[in-house]
Design an enzyme around this catalytic site. Structure first.
Site, PDB file in Angstrom:
ATOM      1  N   LYS A   1       1.210   3.698   6.125  1.00 13.08           N
ATOM      2  CA  LYS A   1       2.015   3.280   5.012  1.00 13.08           C
ATOM      3  C   LYS A   1       1.053   2.756   4.014  1.00 13.08           C
ATOM      4  O   LYS A   1       0.205   1.857   4.228  1.00 13.08           O
ATOM      5  CB  LYS A   1       3.027   2.451   5.416  1.00 13.08           C
ATOM      6  CG  LYS A   1       4.107   2.150   4.327  1.00 13.08           C
ATOM      7  CD  LYS A   1       5.296   1.313   4.700  1.00 13.08           C
ATOM      8  CE  LYS A   1       6.104   0.668   3.762  1.00 13.08           C
ATOM      9  NZ  LYS A   1       7.305  -0.109   4.274  1.00 13.08           N
TER      10      LYS A   1
ATOM     11  N   SER B   1      11.710   1.023   2.540  1.00 11.35           N
ATOM     12  CA  SER B   1      10.438   1.314   1.999  1.00 11.35           C
ATOM     13  C   SER B   1       9.380   2.266   2.534  1.00 11.35           C
ATOM     14  O   SER B   1       8.516   2.642   2.162  1.00 11.35           O
ATOM     15  CB  SER B   1       9.716  -0.064   1.420  1.00 11.35           C
ATOM     16  OG  SER B   1       9.348  -0.555   2.620  1.00 11.35           O
TER      17      SER B   1
ATOM     18  N   SER C   1      13.289  -1.387   6.450  1.00 12.30           N
ATOM     19  CA  SER C   1      12.408  -0.585   5.678  1.00 12.30           C
ATOM     20  C   SER C   1      11.924   0.660   6.599  1.00 12.30           C
ATOM     21  O   SER C   1      11.323   1.734   6.265  1.00 12.30           O
ATOM     22  CB  SER C   1      11.317  -1.196   5.135  1.00 12.30           C
ATOM     23  OG  SER C   1      11.596  -1.759   3.837  1.00 12.30           O
TER      24      SER C   1
END
Length: 477
Positions: free
Chosen positions: A84, A159, A183
């Site tokens: 990520k 996210s 997330s």
């Protein structure tokens, strides 16, 4: 005819171990899919083909040596695993989803990146994330929005939306994500994946980006429980300087070993009502919850239902802490205008929070953890809730650039359940057990005792065996 991305991550790793498939073949296969499909999907911010090919060559050399010497390899050796873009990989651009960091290249690995490298995995690139990971959608000023492959008009969540989109569309076999308020679980729900938010301290956030609030941690997103458990094994373990350390598994045990173990008869408490004032549960999310509760009973588990009290104090504490955490990324004054409206709003709110108010918010989290441990997990083994209060949202529908305060309230209404387990530090998983008539995935969430990811993995694997989901594939697949 089966293609390489049809294989699970563990099947790919086994093919690498036996020499049936090379890491280079896997890498080229995924790089080709990213090149063809990602402009539509928005899964990656940065793709790293040169680094991936270099790592693949090294992984193949190590695999050949292991076959010759009879040596064991990491469970995911030679398997591509993207990182990520909130996490640092030395020498690779790390934008944090922000135009203010568009050219930022760190010179140090986060511990999760180092562990993935040591495990022989291949970095395809950095997955898409919203600015500083703050909202539960993945839209920023650097890349196209991350979309769920089940309906390209809808968001992949956030996210870790890029990570979820990549795995759900076959642009990566598994992915590392992070979770500060849901997330990992939010995008897993809207993309039809299994995702684990580990216990606080299970995976180190260091050495640079320690989360002083204790809300955030890294974890896996995967198509199967077994793949997620294997990636959790790779990511887990105490690291020097880590402020928290979750209880270790017994010597010789692994999270992967719990996939094949029956969980036994569990006592489950269901909490279907949103704990945020004024929030109603969408019928599709209620149907997913009811279906999961029914399946649990069919499998022999005891399921009771309770109401979580609506607690404005907990929401206020999370809002204060979230604002403070939005301020930790340094931005020079002349670049503030590059930030998204929500980011600017949260940073302004965070600067209003005093030291005692921040301490009070953290105390509220600890008190909540104690309350849940005493009132619920003293009598029950697992907590069941909906993952989200609403089905997957249309791209752009959760944003309100003109009124970021209203946007933040809408985000809380969309995901009222997930932040509870960030506040308490307990492990929680999204299980993709339900699809709507329109073909949209709707997940449910299980939370467990602190340090007890093993029970959640065993239970989730049992549900997966009873109602398999990995065979469901979106049209983009």
């Amino acid at each position: 005819m089966a293609e390489l991305h049809d294989l699970t991550a563990l099947e790919q790793a086994e093919a690498v171990r036996t020499g049936a498939v090379s890491p280079a073949e896997l890498t080229e296969h995924y790089l080709d899919r990213i090149e063809r499909l990602d402009k539509t999907l928005g899964a990656y911010i940065t793709v790293t083909p040169e680094l991936a090919r270099k790592q693949a060559a090294q992984a193949e050399s190590e695999a050949a040596e292991a076959r010759r010497d009879g040596r064991k390899l990491s469970p995911l050796h030679g398997v591509p695993v993207p990182v990520k873009d909130l996490n640092f990989v030395a020498g690779v651009r790390a934008t944090l989803g922000s135009a203010a960091y568009a050219d930022h290249v760190p010179d140090v690995d986060d511990h999760v990146a180092a562990k993935l490298r040591e495990a022989g995995t291949i970095l395809l690139g950095k997955t898409n994330t919203p600015e500083f990971g703050l909202p539960c959608y993945t839209e920023n000023r650097l890349a196209p929005p991350a979309r769920t492959p089940w309906d390209l008009e809808r968001s992949a969540g956030g996210s870790s939306g890029g990570a979820a989109a990549a795995v759900a569309a076959g642009l990566a076999p598994v992915a590392q994500g992070s979770d500060g308020g849901g997330s990992i679980r939010i995008p897993s729900s809207v993309c039809g994946l299994f995702g684990i938010k580990p216990s606080r301290g299970r995976v180190s956030g260091g050495p640079v980006q320690h989360d002083v609030s204790g809300l955030s941690c890294s974890g896996p997103l995967a198509r199967t429980v077994a793949d997620a458990a294997a990636l959790l094994d790779v990511l887990s373990g105490p690291m020097p300087g880590a402020p928290y350390a979750a209880p270790s598994l017994p010597p010789g045990e692994s999270f992967a070993s719990y996939v094949s173990r029956e969980p036994g008869r569990l006592r489950v408490v269901g909490l279907p009502s949103p704990p945020v004032p004024g929030v109603e549960l969408h019928p599709d999310c209620r149907a997913a919850y009811d279906g999961a509760a029914g399946l649990l009973r069919e499998l022999g588990h005891e399921v009771d239902e309770m109401e979580l009290p609506v607690d404005e104090g907990a929401l206020g504490a999370f809002t204060k802490a979230w604002g403070v955490m939005a301020t930790v990324y340094p931005v020079v004054p002349e670049q503030e205008e590059l930030l998204m409206p929500l980011t600017r709003y949260l940073r302004a709110e965070g600067h209003k929070v005093s030291g005692p108010q921040f301490a009070e918010a953290l105390y509220t989290f600890r008190a909540m953890g104690q309350l849940i441990a005493d009132a619920l997990l003293g009598s029950y083994d697992v907590i069941l809730t909906p993952t989200l209060a609403q089905p997957p949202a249309l791209v752009g529908s959760l944003r309100d650039d003109a009124d970021p305060a209203a946007e933040f309230a809408a985000l809380a209404a969309f995901t009222p359940f997930t932040p509870i387990f960030n506040a308490t530090g307990q492990p929680a998983v999204n299980v993709p057990v339900h699809w709507t008539e329109a073909g949209l995935p709707i997940g449910v969430m299980f939370g467990g005792r602190y340090g007890d990811e093993a029970t959640l993995i065993s239970l989730s694997a049992q549900l997966e065996a009873a109602r398999p989901w990995a065979g469901r594939r979106p049209a983009l697949w």
